[in-house]
Design a protein around this motif. Sequence first.
Motif, mmCIF file in Angstrom:
data_model
loop_
_atom_site.group_PDB
_atom_site.id
_atom_site.type_symbol
_atom_site.label_atom_id
_atom_site.label_comp_id
_atom_site.label_asym_id
_atom_site.label_seq_id
_atom_site.Cartn_x
_atom_site.Cartn_y
_atom_site.Cartn_z
ATOM 1 N N LYS A 1 -2.650 12.809 -22.480
ATOM 2 C CA LYS A 1 -3.972 12.486 -21.928
ATOM 3 C C LYS A 1 -4.287 11.010 -22.113
ATOM 4 O O LYS A 1 -4.815 10.365 -21.210
ATOM 5 N N LYS A 2 -3.962 10.477 -23.293
ATOM 6 C CA LYS A 2 -4.228 9.062 -23.572
ATOM 7 C C LYS A 2 -3.409 8.160 -22.650
ATOM 8 O O LYS A 2 -3.901 7.144 -22.170
ATOM 9 N N ALA A 3 -2.145 8.528 -22.424
ATOM 10 C CA ALA A 3 -1.282 7.700 -21.567
ATOM 11 C C ALA A 3 -1.863 7.593 -20.167
ATOM 12 O O ALA A 3 -1.876 6.508 -19.571
ATOM 13 N N LEU A 4 -2.359 8.706 -19.636
ATOM 14 C CA LEU A 4 -2.951 8.663 -18.304
ATOM 15 C C LEU A 4 -4.279 7.915 -18.310
ATOM 16 O O LEU A 4 -4.571 7.171 -17.386
ATOM 17 N N ALA A 5 -5.066 8.116 -19.343
ATOM 18 C CA ALA A 5 -6.359 7.439 -19.422
ATOM 19 C C ALA A 5 -6.176 5.926 -19.552
ATOM 20 O O ALA A 5 -6.961 5.156 -18.998
ATOM 21 N N LYS A 6 -5.141 5.504 -20.268
ATOM 22 C CA LYS A 6 -4.892 4.080 -20.489
ATOM 23 C C LYS A 6 -4.143 3.432 -19.333
ATOM 24 O O LYS A 6 -4.028 2.216 -19.287
ATOM 25 N N PHE A 7 -3.626 4.246 -18.416
ATOM 26 C CA PHE A 7 -2.814 3.693 -17.344
ATOM 27 C C PHE A 7 -3.643 2.720 -16.516
ATOM 28 O O PHE A 7 -4.674 3.052 -15.971
ATOM 29 N N LYS A 8 -3.193 1.519 -16.471
ATOM 30 C CA LYS A 8 -3.816 0.474 -15.667
ATOM 31 C C LYS A 8 -2.803 0.068 -14.605
ATOM 32 O O LYS A 8 -1.615 0.005 -14.851
ATOM 33 N N SER A 9 -3.309 -0.203 -13.456
ATOM 34 C CA SER A 9 -2.424 -0.559 -12.365
ATOM 35 C C SER A 9 -1.653 -1.832 -12.674
ATOM 36 O O SER A 9 -2.249 -2.879 -12.903
ATOM 37 N N PRO A 10 -0.332 -1.739 -12.667
ATOM 38 C CA PRO A 10 0.461 -2.952 -12.813
ATOM 39 C C PRO A 10 0.697 -3.620 -11.466
ATOM 40 O O PRO A 10 1.339 -4.646 -11.376
ATOM 41 N N LEU A 11 0.167 -3.021 -10.400
ATOM 42 C CA LEU A 11 0.518 -3.465 -9.058
ATOM 43 C C LEU A 11 -0.222 -4.703 -8.584
ATOM 44 O O LEU A 11 0.319 -5.525 -7.867
ATOM 45 N N PHE A 12 -1.478 -4.827 -8.935
ATOM 46 C CA PHE A 12 -2.299 -5.820 -8.281
ATOM 47 C C PHE A 12 -2.266 -7.168 -8.979
ATOM 48 O O PHE A 12 -3.189 -7.591 -9.630
ATOM 49 N N THR A 13 -1.149 -7.806 -8.776
ATOM 50 C CA THR A 13 -0.939 -9.145 -9.310
ATOM 51 C C THR A 13 -1.240 -10.146 -8.200
ATOM 52 O O THR A 13 -1.343 -9.786 -7.024
ATOM 53 N N ASP A 14 -1.341 -11.407 -8.549
ATOM 54 C CA ASP A 14 -1.562 -12.445 -7.537
ATOM 55 C C ASP A 14 -0.436 -12.463 -6.510
ATOM 56 O O ASP A 14 -0.669 -12.668 -5.321
ATOM 57 N N ASP A 15 0.797 -12.224 -6.974
ATOM 58 C CA ASP A 15 1.941 -12.211 -6.056
ATOM 59 C C ASP A 15 1.801 -11.111 -5.009
ATOM 60 O O ASP A 15 2.106 -11.314 -3.838
ATOM 61 N N LEU A 16 1.354 -9.940 -5.430
ATOM 62 C CA LEU A 16 1.203 -8.845 -4.486
ATOM 63 C C LEU A 16 0.150 -9.191 -3.433
ATOM 64 O O LEU A 16 0.366 -8.971 -2.245
ATOM 65 N N VAL A 17 -0.953 -9.735 -3.868
ATOM 66 C CA VAL A 17 -2.009 -10.087 -2.929
ATOM 67 C C VAL A 17 -1.507 -11.137 -1.942
ATOM 68 O O VAL A 17 -1.768 -11.042 -0.743
ATOM 69 N N LYS A 18 -0.734 -12.118 -2.426
ATOM 70 C CA LYS A 18 -0.183 -13.141 -1.541
ATOM 71 C C LYS A 18 0.795 -12.550 -0.527
ATOM 72 O O LYS A 18 0.926 -13.039 0.579
ATOM 73 N N GLU A 19 1.500 -11.491 -0.924
ATOM 74 C CA GLU A 19 2.513 -10.887 -0.053
ATOM 75 C C GLU A 19 2.002 -9.594 0.564
ATOM 76 O O GLU A 19 2.762 -8.669 0.839
ATOM 77 N N GLY A 20 0.707 -9.507 0.807
ATOM 78 C CA GLY A 20 0.069 -8.288 1.269
ATOM 79 C C GLY A 20 0.735 -7.617 2.451
ATOM 80 O O GLY A 20 0.760 -6.401 2.542
ATOM 81 N N ARG A 21 1.293 -8.373 3.355
ATOM 82 C CA ARG A 21 1.911 -7.778 4.544
ATOM 83 C C ARG A 21 3.274 -7.169 4.262
ATOM 84 O O ARG A 21 3.847 -6.530 5.128
ATOM 85 N N GLN A 22 3.796 -7.365 3.069
ATOM 86 C CA GLN A 22 5.138 -6.876 2.764
ATOM 87 C C GLN A 22 5.118 -5.655 1.846
ATOM 88 O O GLN A 22 6.078 -5.397 1.154
ATOM 89 N N VAL A 23 4.034 -4.899 1.850
ATOM 90 C CA VAL A 23 3.921 -3.768 0.932
ATOM 91 C C VAL A 23 4.087 -2.417 1.626
ATOM 92 O O VAL A 23 3.799 -1.389 1.037
ATOM 93 N N GLU A 24 4.557 -2.407 2.855
ATOM 94 C CA GLU A 24 4.644 -1.150 3.598
ATOM 95 C C GLU A 24 5.454 -0.091 2.858
ATOM 96 O O GLU A 24 5.070 1.072 2.819
ATOM 97 N N GLY A 25 6.583 -0.475 2.268
ATOM 98 C CA GLY A 25 7.430 0.488 1.562
ATOM 99 C C GLY A 25 6.730 1.093 0.366
ATOM 100 O O GLY A 25 6.807 2.308 0.132
ATOM 101 N N GLU A 26 6.022 0.266 -0.375
ATOM 102 C CA GLU A 26 5.297 0.766 -1.537
ATOM 103 C C GLU A 26 4.167 1.700 -1.122
ATOM 104 O O GLU A 26 3.939 2.733 -1.735
ATOM 105 N N VAL A 27 3.462 1.348 -0.045
ATOM 106 C CA VAL A 27 2.378 2.202 0.446
ATOM 107 C C VAL A 27 2.946 3.543 0.899
ATOM 108 O O VAL A 27 2.380 4.602 0.600
ATOM 109 N N ALA A 28 4.067 3.526 1.588
ATOM 110 C CA ALA A 28 4.692 4.777 2.036
ATOM 111 C C ALA A 28 5.112 5.636 0.845
ATOM 112 O O ALA A 28 4.906 6.858 0.843
#
Length: 177
Positions: A83-110
Motif C-alpha cells: 500500500k505504501k509503495a503505491l501511495a508513494k509512487f510519483k510519476s517519473p515521467l514528467f521531466t523537462d525532457d519529456l515535455v520538450k519531446e512531447g510529440r515523440q511519446v506516442e509509444g508510451e501513450v499506447a
Amino acid sequence: MKKGPSRAKESAVVKGLKQALRNEIDGAEFYRMAAGSARRDAVRQMFRFLMEEEERHRAAIVNQMQRLAEGKGMKFERGAAAKKALAKFKSPLFTDDLVKEGRQVEGEVAALSIGMTLEKRAIAQFIALRKTAAGDARAEKVFSDLVAWEQDHLDVLTRQYDQMRETYWEEARFWPF
C-alpha cells in the motif's frame, strides 16, 4: 456438514483464479516488454514498477490456490508495504525532457492505454469472481482486495495517460480551442 463454499462454487473460484493467474503473468510480461522498449529511463522505471506489482499479484494468487488445494479457506492480506509503495509512487515521467519531446511519446501513450485495458479486464474478472464466491466471506474479501489492488494500478496508469495525452495534444496543437 462442510462449512464454506459448495463444490461447484469452489470449482468456479479455482477456475477463476487460474484465469486471474494467466492475466497476471500476461500483465507482468507486457510491462516487462514495455519497459524494455521504452526510450526514456523514467518510462522504464514506471513499467518495471508495474511489472513487479503484477509479479506480487501472481504470487498472491498462487498462494490462494495452494490454500484451497490444502483445504484451507482463502486469505489475502494486502501488506502495508504494498500500500505504501503505491501511495508513494510519483510519476517519473514528467521531466523537462519529456515535455520538450512531447510529440515523440506516442509509444508510451499506447503502452499506457494497453496497460489500462489489462487492469480494467482484471478488475472485471475479480468482480465476477467475487460474485461467484458469494456466501464465502473470506473468498469475497480476497477478491475485493484484488479489485482494490488492480484499481490502484488503473489509477496510476490513468493519471500518467491523461497527463501524457494532454502534453502530446498541446504540443501537436490538437486542442480545438
